[in-house]
Scaffold this motif. Structure first.
Motif, PDB file in Angstrom:
ATOM      1  N   ALA A 114       0.833  -1.201   0.000  1.00 58.22           N
ATOM      2  CA  ALA A 114       0.000   0.000   0.000  1.00 58.22           C
ATOM      3  C   ALA A 114       0.871   1.256   0.000  1.00 58.22           C
ATOM      4  O   ALA A 114       0.604   2.220  -0.729  1.00 58.22           O
ATOM      5  CB  ALA A 114      -0.936  -0.004   1.202  1.00 58.22           C
ATOM      6  N   GLU A 115       1.929   1.247   0.808  1.00 60.51           N
ATOM      7  CA  GLU A 115       2.833   2.395   0.866  1.00 60.51           C
ATOM      8  C   GLU A 115       3.603   2.551  -0.439  1.00 60.51           C
ATOM      9  O   GLU A 115       3.822   3.682  -0.916  1.00 60.51           O
ATOM     10  CB  GLU A 115       3.805   2.227   2.037  1.00 60.51           C
ATOM     11  N   GLU A 116       3.976   1.429  -1.038  1.00 60.63           N
ATOM     12  CA  GLU A 116       4.665   1.476  -2.330  1.00 60.63           C
ATOM     13  C   GLU A 116       3.766   2.100  -3.401  1.00 60.63           C
ATOM     14  O   GLU A 116       4.207   2.947  -4.191  1.00 60.63           O
ATOM     15  CB  GLU A 116       5.072   0.060  -2.746  1.00 60.63           C
ATOM     16  N   LEU A 117       2.499   1.687  -3.414  1.00 64.67           N
ATOM     17  CA  LEU A 117       1.556   2.240  -4.386  1.00 64.67           C
ATOM     18  C   LEU A 117       1.303   3.723  -4.127  1.00 64.67           C
ATOM     19  O   LEU A 117       1.233   4.533  -5.067  1.00 64.67           O
ATOM     20  CB  LEU A 117       0.234   1.471  -4.330  1.00 64.67           C
ATOM     21  N   ARG A 118       1.171   4.102  -2.855  1.00 68.90           N
ATOM     22  CA  ARG A 118       0.949   5.525  -2.524  1.00 68.90           C
ATOM     23  C   ARG A 118       2.105   6.376  -3.013  1.00 68.90           C
ATOM     24  O   ARG A 118       1.913   7.457  -3.593  1.00 68.90           O
ATOM     25  CB  ARG A 118       0.758   5.689  -1.009  1.00 68.90           C
ATOM     26  N   ASP A 119       3.319   5.871  -2.814  1.00 70.71           N
ATOM     27  CA  ASP A 119       4.498   6.610  -3.260  1.00 70.71           C
ATOM     28  C   ASP A 119       4.575   6.650  -4.790  1.00 70.71           C
ATOM     29  O   ASP A 119       4.856   7.702  -5.371  1.00 70.71           O
ATOM     30  CB  ASP A 119       5.755   5.955  -2.685  1.00 70.71           C
ATOM     31  N   THR A 120       4.302   5.517  -5.433  1.00 72.54           N
ATOM     32  CA  THR A 120       4.343   5.447  -6.900  1.00 72.54           C
ATOM     33  C   THR A 120       3.333   6.405  -7.517  1.00 72.54           C
ATOM     34  O   THR A 120       3.616   7.071  -8.519  1.00 72.54           O
ATOM     35  CB  THR A 120       4.054   4.014  -7.374  1.00 72.54           C
ATOM     36  N   PHE A 121       2.139   6.493  -6.917  1.00 76.64           N
ATOM     37  CA  PHE A 121       1.078   7.343  -7.445  1.00 76.64           C
ATOM     38  C   PHE A 121       1.211   8.799  -7.020  1.00 76.64           C
ATOM     39  O   PHE A 121       0.426   9.649  -7.442  1.00 76.64           O
ATOM     40  CB  PHE A 121      -0.286   6.817  -6.997  1.00 76.64           C
ATOM     41  N   GLN A 136      -6.063  11.900  -9.349  1.00 78.76           N
ATOM     42  CA  GLN A 136      -5.542  11.462  -8.050  1.00 78.76           C
ATOM     43  C   GLN A 136      -6.541  10.557  -7.341  1.00 78.76           C
ATOM     44  O   GLN A 136      -6.161   9.588  -6.687  1.00 78.76           O
ATOM     45  CB  GLN A 136      -5.205  12.676  -7.191  1.00 78.76           C
ATOM     46  N   LYS A 137      -7.836  10.862  -7.474  1.00 75.87           N
ATOM     47  CA  LYS A 137      -8.855  10.002  -6.873  1.00 75.87           C
ATOM     48  C   LYS A 137      -8.829   8.614  -7.516  1.00 75.87           C
ATOM     49  O   LYS A 137      -9.003   7.601  -6.835  1.00 75.87           O
ATOM     50  CB  LYS A 137     -10.240  10.626  -7.024  1.00 75.87           C
ATOM     51  N   ALA A 138      -8.625   8.573  -8.837  1.00 79.18           N
ATOM     52  CA  ALA A 138      -8.544   7.291  -9.529  1.00 79.18           C
ATOM     53  C   ALA A 138      -7.357   6.489  -9.014  1.00 79.18           C
ATOM     54  O   ALA A 138      -7.456   5.267  -8.799  1.00 79.18           O
ATOM     55  CB  ALA A 138      -8.433   7.503 -11.036  1.00 79.18           C
ATOM     56  N   ARG A 139      -6.226   7.163  -8.789  1.00 80.48           N
ATOM     57  CA  ARG A 139      -5.048   6.476  -8.250  1.00 80.48           C
ATOM     58  C   ARG A 139      -5.325   5.960  -6.837  1.00 80.48           C
ATOM     59  O   ARG A 139      -4.921   4.840  -6.482  1.00 80.48           O
ATOM     60  CB  ARG A 139      -3.856   7.427  -8.234  1.00 80.48           C
ATOM     61  N   ALA A 140      -6.010   6.786  -6.008  1.00 82.00           N
ATOM     62  CA  ALA A 140      -6.332   6.364  -4.644  1.00 82.00           C
ATOM     63  C   ALA A 140      -7.266   5.153  -4.661  1.00 82.00           C
ATOM     64  O   ALA A 140      -7.093   4.205  -3.882  1.00 82.00           O
ATOM     65  CB  ALA A 140      -6.980   7.516  -3.875  1.00 82.00           C
ATOM     66  N   GLY A 141      -8.239   5.173  -5.552  1.00 86.45           N
ATOM     67  CA  GLY A 141      -9.147   4.036  -5.670  1.00 86.45           C
ATOM     68  C   GLY A 141      -8.433   2.776  -6.097  1.00 86.45           C
ATOM     69  O   GLY A 141      -8.717   1.674  -5.596  1.00 86.45           O
ATOM     70  N   LEU A 142      -7.488   2.908  -7.023  1.00 90.39           N
ATOM     71  CA  LEU A 142      -6.729   1.751  -7.479  1.00 90.39           C
ATOM     72  C   LEU A 142      -5.829   1.224  -6.364  1.00 90.39           C
ATOM     73  O   LEU A 142      -5.663   0.009  -6.217  1.00 90.39           O
ATOM     74  CB  LEU A 142      -5.896   2.123  -8.703  1.00 90.39           C
ATOM     75  N   LEU A 143      -5.262   2.121  -5.572  1.00 85.23           N
ATOM     76  CA  LEU A 143      -4.449   1.705  -4.419  1.00 85.23           C
ATOM     77  C   LEU A 143      -5.269   0.807  -3.490  1.00 85.23           C
ATOM     78  O   LEU A 143      -4.817  -0.273  -3.087  1.00 85.23           O
ATOM     79  CB  LEU A 143      -3.953   2.940  -3.665  1.00 85.23           C
ATOM     80  N   ILE A 144      -6.491   1.248  -3.161  1.00 77.82           N
ATOM     81  CA  ILE A 144      -7.342   0.476  -2.256  1.00 77.82           C
ATOM     82  C   ILE A 144      -7.712  -0.869  -2.870  1.00 77.82           C
ATOM     83  O   ILE A 144      -7.782  -1.893  -2.190  1.00 77.82           O
ATOM     84  CB  ILE A 144      -8.615   1.282  -1.904  1.00 77.82           C
ATOM     85  N   ALA A 145      -7.944  -0.870  -4.195  1.00 77.58           N
ATOM     86  CA  ALA A 145      -8.342  -2.112  -4.875  1.00 77.58           C
ATOM     87  C   ALA A 145      -7.206  -3.119  -4.960  1.00 77.58           C
ATOM     88  O   ALA A 145      -7.442  -4.322  -5.025  1.00 77.58           O
ATOM     89  CB  ALA A 145      -8.862  -1.788  -6.273  1.00 77.58           C
ATOM     90  N   LEU A 146      -5.954  -2.631  -4.949  1.00 74.16           N
ATOM     91  CA  LEU A 146      -4.808  -3.519  -5.142  1.00 74.16           C
ATOM     92  C   LEU A 146      -4.099  -3.925  -3.854  1.00 74.16           C
ATOM     93  O   LEU A 146      -3.456  -4.976  -3.813  1.00 74.16           O
ATOM     94  CB  LEU A 146      -3.774  -2.840  -6.057  1.00 74.16           C
ATOM     95  N   ALA A 147      -4.207  -3.107  -2.805  1.00 68.34           N
ATOM     96  CA  ALA A 147      -3.329  -3.269  -1.644  1.00 68.34           C
ATOM     97  C   ALA A 147      -3.557  -4.563  -0.864  1.00 68.34           C
ATOM     98  O   ALA A 147      -2.679  -4.985  -0.112  1.00 68.34           O
ATOM     99  CB  ALA A 147      -3.459  -2.068  -0.709  1.00 68.34           C
TER     100      ALA A 147
END
Length: 307
Positions: A114-121, A136-147
């Motif tokens: 999750a932290e890796e995705l947050r940093d990447t995005f 940015q909202k799309a990136r946040a949504g994808l983070l939650i879907a993948l983490a």
């Protein structure tokens, strides 16, 4: 044979007198990126709502991980990640609060990932969701879907209305997920160039009906644009079963054809025509041809019905 993560069999759904899905059948194999394509109103979102257990099949069936998503929603949704075009997130939360809130629902949540995705995005952990841009909202949504590393990731028009850079980031994240862990992705989009970049298998819907479902490599081999030169100028192209679409180009005709090359060549010879060059079509060109063919069939059936 890889097992089917999603199996759709004769799925039918109507709204009033409109058939949103008409006896649709196909499967999504484990470890593949499966592109679900169609114009707006084709039935893609209705199909995904059945996968999520939000709609019950009127006729036919749908199984996810071998389970009925309506009868056993917890067992299905705990193994599935989802991101849609709407991507409704709580605007009052900060990014870090959203991550902490979401992790409580998933025993397999991966904090480091999750932290890796947050940093990447490039997401500021202290930023309010309501203050984020659409990208940015799309990136946040994808983070939650993948983490929480779901076995199945369902993306319903995730990059619609986003700029090319955000769309690239979403595609890159999907590709990383597949390449590193062999997860399964159902990727619904009307942006066929994106689907063509990532999909192993493509299923096409048109007005609720399935028009094509095959491996992308098979589709590309099965279709070709051919430039045809006839001995005498023609104002109309000939009717040839292998040809989905004709376009006139000066004294020559361009045909989008499918099937056996020898059969096409033989049929053209009978019309005093020959192929002078050919090229492979894009997925978008194949889709447009099938849409036009499906529309013509529907119009013909409507005329028959009214006679």
């Amino acid at each position: 044979m890889r097992e089917a993560v999603i199996q759709v069999s004769e799925l039918t759904r109507t709204f009033g007198d409109k058939a949103a899905l008409a006896s649709v059948s196909f499967g999504v194999k484990r470890g593949e990126v499966h592109g679900l394509v169609g114009a707006n109103g084709a039935g893609k979102t209705t199909l995904i709502k059945h996968i999520l257990g939000l709609l019950r099949a009127e006729r036919g069936s749908i199984r996810v991980f071998g389970l009925d998503p309506v009868a056993d929603p917890v067992a299905v949704l705990s193994r599935l990640g989802y991101l849609s075009e709407e991507n409704e997130l709580p605007n009052w939360m900060r990014v870090d609060e959203l991550i902490r809130y979401s992790r409580a629902f998933y025993p397999r949540w991966d904090d480091a990932y999750a932290e890796e995705l947050r940093d990447t995005f490039g997401l500021d952990p202290k930023a309010r969701i309501g203050k984020l841009s659409k990208g940015q909202k799309a990136r946040a949504g994808l983070l939650i879907a993948l983490a929480y590393r779901p076995e199945l990731l369902v993306l319903d028009e995730p990059s619609s209305g986003l700029d090319p850079i955000v769309r690239r980031d979403i595609l890159a994240a999907v590709l990383r997920t597949i390449a590193s862990e062999g997860r399964t992705v159902l990727f619904s989009s009307h942006l066929l160039d994106e689907v063509e970049q990532v999909a192993d298998h493509v299923t096409m819907l048109s007005q609720g009906s399935l028009t094509l479902s095959a491996q992308l490599a098979v589709i590309k081999k099965a279709y070709r644009w051919v430039t045809v030169r006839f001995q005498e100028p023609r104002t109309q192209p000939p009717t040839i079963a292998e040809v989905l679409r004709w376009e006139q180009q000066g004294q020559e005709w361009i045909a989008l054809a499918r099937g056996d090359v020898e059969q096409l060549t033989s049929a053209l010879a009978g019309q005093k025509g020959r192929v002078i060059c050919e090229r492979l079509p894009s997925l978008d060109e194949v889709f447009v041809a099938h849409e036009e063919l499906s529309r013509a069939v529907r119009e013909f059936r409507a005329l028959e019905k009214n006679e």
